[in-house]
Design a protein around this motif. Structure first.
Motif, PDB file in Angstrom:
ATOM      1  N   LEU A  82     -15.682   5.011  -8.097  1.00 15.19           N
ATOM      2  CA  LEU A  82     -14.718   3.962  -7.780  1.00 15.19           C
ATOM      3  C   LEU A  82     -13.639   3.892  -8.852  1.00 15.19           C
ATOM      4  O   LEU A  82     -12.451   3.742  -8.538  1.00 15.19           O
ATOM      5  N   ARG A  83     -14.032   4.020 -10.116  1.00 16.68           N
ATOM      6  CA  ARG A  83     -13.055   3.990 -11.213  1.00 16.68           C
ATOM      7  C   ARG A  83     -12.016   5.101 -11.030  1.00 16.68           C
ATOM      8  O   ARG A  83     -10.813   4.897 -11.210  1.00 16.68           O
ATOM      9  N   SER A  84     -12.496   6.290 -10.664  1.00 13.13           N
ATOM     10  CA  SER A  84     -11.594   7.426 -10.449  1.00 13.13           C
ATOM     11  C   SER A  84     -10.647   7.167  -9.278  1.00 13.13           C
ATOM     12  O   SER A  84      -9.454   7.465  -9.353  1.00 13.13           O
ATOM     13  N   ALA A  85     -11.179   6.590  -8.191  1.00 13.86           N
ATOM     14  CA  ALA A  85     -10.348   6.300  -7.019  1.00 13.86           C
ATOM     15  C   ALA A  85      -9.299   5.233  -7.347  1.00 13.86           C
ATOM     16  O   ALA A  85      -8.141   5.326  -6.901  1.00 13.86           O
ATOM     17  N   ILE A  86      -9.685   4.234  -8.118  1.00 12.15           N
ATOM     18  CA  ILE A  86      -8.732   3.190  -8.524  1.00 12.15           C
ATOM     19  C   ILE A  86      -7.630   3.801  -9.386  1.00 12.15           C
ATOM     20  O   ILE A  86      -6.441   3.478  -9.233  1.00 12.15           O
ATOM     21  N   GLY A  92     -21.523   2.675  -4.309  1.00  9.94           N
ATOM     22  CA  GLY A  92     -21.944   2.372  -5.674  1.00  9.94           C
ATOM     23  C   GLY A  92     -21.620   0.986  -6.169  1.00  9.94           C
ATOM     24  O   GLY A  92     -21.790   0.692  -7.356  1.00  9.94           O
ATOM     25  N   GLY A  93     -21.135   0.092  -5.259  1.00  8.31           N
ATOM     26  CA  GLY A  93     -20.809  -1.262  -5.668  1.00  8.31           C
ATOM     27  C   GLY A  93     -19.357  -1.417  -6.056  1.00  8.31           C
ATOM     28  O   GLY A  93     -18.657  -0.441  -6.320  1.00  8.31           O
ATOM     29  N   GLY A  94     -18.915  -2.674  -6.094  1.00  9.63           N
ATOM     30  CA  GLY A  94     -17.502  -2.960  -6.292  1.00  9.63           C
ATOM     31  C   GLY A  94     -17.048  -3.092  -7.731  1.00  9.63           C
ATOM     32  O   GLY A  94     -15.881  -3.386  -7.983  1.00  9.63           O
ATOM     33  N   ASP A  95     -17.949  -2.843  -8.704  1.00  4.28           N
ATOM     34  CA  ASP A  95     -17.580  -2.953 -10.108  1.00  4.28           C
ATOM     35  C   ASP A  95     -17.269  -1.568 -10.658  1.00  4.28           C
ATOM     36  O   ASP A  95     -18.176  -0.745 -10.837  1.00  4.28           O
ATOM     37  N   PRO A  96     -16.003  -1.269 -10.943  1.00  8.04           N
ATOM     38  CA  PRO A  96     -15.650   0.074 -11.417  1.00  8.04           C
ATOM     39  C   PRO A  96     -16.296   0.434 -12.747  1.00  8.04           C
ATOM     40  O   PRO A  96     -16.466   1.613 -13.054  1.00  8.04           O
ATOM     41  N   ALA A  97     -16.668  -0.578 -13.547  1.00  7.53           N
ATOM     42  CA  ALA A  97     -17.290  -0.299 -14.844  1.00  7.53           C
ATOM     43  C   ALA A  97     -18.627   0.428 -14.676  1.00  7.53           C
ATOM     44  O   ALA A  97     -19.018   1.235 -15.523  1.00  7.53           O
ATOM     45  N   VAL A 130      -3.789  -4.474  -3.056  1.00  8.00           N
ATOM     46  CA  VAL A 130      -4.248  -3.531  -2.031  1.00  8.00           C
ATOM     47  C   VAL A 130      -5.593  -2.932  -2.431  1.00  8.00           C
ATOM     48  O   VAL A 130      -6.514  -2.800  -1.610  1.00  8.00           O
ATOM     49  N   ILE A 131      -5.725  -2.576  -3.696  1.00  2.00           N
ATOM     50  CA  ILE A 131      -6.974  -1.996  -4.194  1.00  2.00           C
ATOM     51  C   ILE A 131      -8.121  -3.005  -4.081  1.00  2.00           C
ATOM     52  O   ILE A 131      -9.212  -2.674  -3.599  1.00  2.00           O
ATOM     53  N   GLU A 132      -7.867  -4.235  -4.514  1.00  2.00           N
ATOM     54  CA  GLU A 132      -8.913  -5.262  -4.461  1.00  2.00           C
ATOM     55  C   GLU A 132      -9.321  -5.578  -3.033  1.00  2.00           C
ATOM     56  O   GLU A 132     -10.503  -5.802  -2.741  1.00  2.00           O
ATOM     57  N   ARG A 133      -8.357  -5.568  -2.110  1.00  2.00           N
ATOM     58  CA  ARG A 133      -8.669  -5.830  -0.707  1.00  2.00           C
ATOM     59  C   ARG A 133      -9.545  -4.712  -0.131  1.00  2.00           C
ATOM     60  O   ARG A 133     -10.489  -4.981   0.618  1.00  2.00           O
ATOM     61  N   ALA A 134      -9.261  -3.477  -0.502  1.00  2.00           N
ATOM     62  CA  ALA A 134     -10.077  -2.354  -0.032  1.00  2.00           C
ATOM     63  C   ALA A 134     -11.506  -2.463  -0.545  1.00  2.00           C
ATOM     64  O   ALA A 134     -12.470  -2.196   0.188  1.00  2.00           O
ATOM     65  N   ILE A 135     -11.660  -2.878  -1.790  1.00  2.00           N
ATOM     66  CA  ILE A 135     -13.000  -3.045  -2.373  1.00  2.00           C
ATOM     67  C   ILE A 135     -13.745  -4.169  -1.662  1.00  2.00           C
ATOM     68  O   ILE A 135     -14.929  -4.036  -1.317  1.00  2.00           O
ATOM     69  N   LYS A 136     -13.068  -5.277  -1.410  1.00  2.00           N
ATOM     70  CA  LYS A 136     -13.712  -6.409  -0.750  1.00  2.00           C
ATOM     71  C   LYS A 136     -14.137  -6.072   0.675  1.00  2.00           C
ATOM     72  O   LYS A 136     -15.199  -6.494   1.141  1.00  2.00           O
TER      73      LYS A 136
END
Length: 242
Positions: free
Chosen positions: A46-50, A36-41, A62-68
């Motif tokens: 993704l928002r829930s996982a973060i 669904g893309g890297g923007d949690p908004a 760590v979270i940002e690296r996983a998204i990238k």
């Protein structure tokens, strides 16, 4: 008088447990971001996982690296979602949701777990019809039932379930989960556990040795690195906490 585990042993065990939790959350972040893309908004999953990661004290780096990694900015492993179904002892239905980079390994591990504790793997759809996908906000005993129920209704929840031990579950449609969770938190009610899960329409009561075997199977599956979530219709009584 016997001696308990040393401080170092307890710390190592805790580190290992935290490492497993982080592994599961990082995989969930990766799959959510890839899908669904890297923007949690704009990506509720993704928002829930973060949120899970932050609740587990995972660092933002760590979270940002996983998204990238998931979105191709960094090289990473690609995971796929797979679901296995089966029966535990006593006719208990079990769903095992996995994220894996090696489907052959994962299915072998899950099949081994079922066999080890007297269960059987089933075919796709063999037990899923017994479950519904729901957003679940779980609150421990001691919360003000009337105030929580009022907030849940105001937030747009579908149902409020009060358990015999005083714990309360607020249930939502999966697509409304994020909105209801945010509204509940704004009203001052932060859930102890918040997730979109599979809930059984009817529970199966198991007791004695059968309950112990079922509990061992569920814990074994939950502890596997490739397993993200385990759902069952077991009512284990005290065996659930043994």
């Amino acid at each position: 008088m016997g001696r308990g585990p040393s401080i170092e042993a307890r710390k190592n065990a805790e580190d290992a447990r935290r490492g497993k939790i982080f592994t599961k959350i990082i995989r969930e972040i990766s799959v959510a971001a890839r899908a669904g893309g890297g923007d949690p908004a704009g990506n509720p999953r993704l928002r829930s996982a973060i949120d899970k990661g932050l609740s587990a004290n995972m660092s933002k780096d760590v979270i940002e690296r996983a998204i990238k990694k998931a979105t191709g900015e960094l090289e990473g492993v690609e995971y796929e979602e797979v679901r296995y179904e089966g029966y535990a002892p006593g006719g208990v239905a079990v769903i095992v949701d996995c994220l894996t980079d090696n489907r052959v390994r994962t299915v072998a591990d899950v099949r081994h777990a079922f066999g080890k504790f007297g269960g059987n793997m089933g075919t796709e759809g063999s037990v899923a019809f017994m479950f519904r996908k729901l957003g679940v906000l779980s609150f421990a005993q001691g919360v003000d039932e009337d105030a929580l129920t009022g907030a849940a209704i105001e937030a747009g929840a579908d149902d409020v379930v009060v358990h015999d031990n005083g714990a309360i579950d607020v249930l939502t449609a999966p697509e409304a989960f994020g909105e209801v969770k945010a509204a509940m938190e704004a009203a001052g009610f932060r859930a102890d556990i918040a997730e979109v899960a599979m809930r059984a329409d009817n529970d199966v009561v198991v007791e004695g040795e059968t309950a112990e075997q079922v509990a061992k199977l569920l814990r074994w599956l939950e502890d596997m690195d490739d397993v993200q979530a385990v759902h069952s219709n077991a009512d284990l009584g005290d065996a659930a906490y043994a």
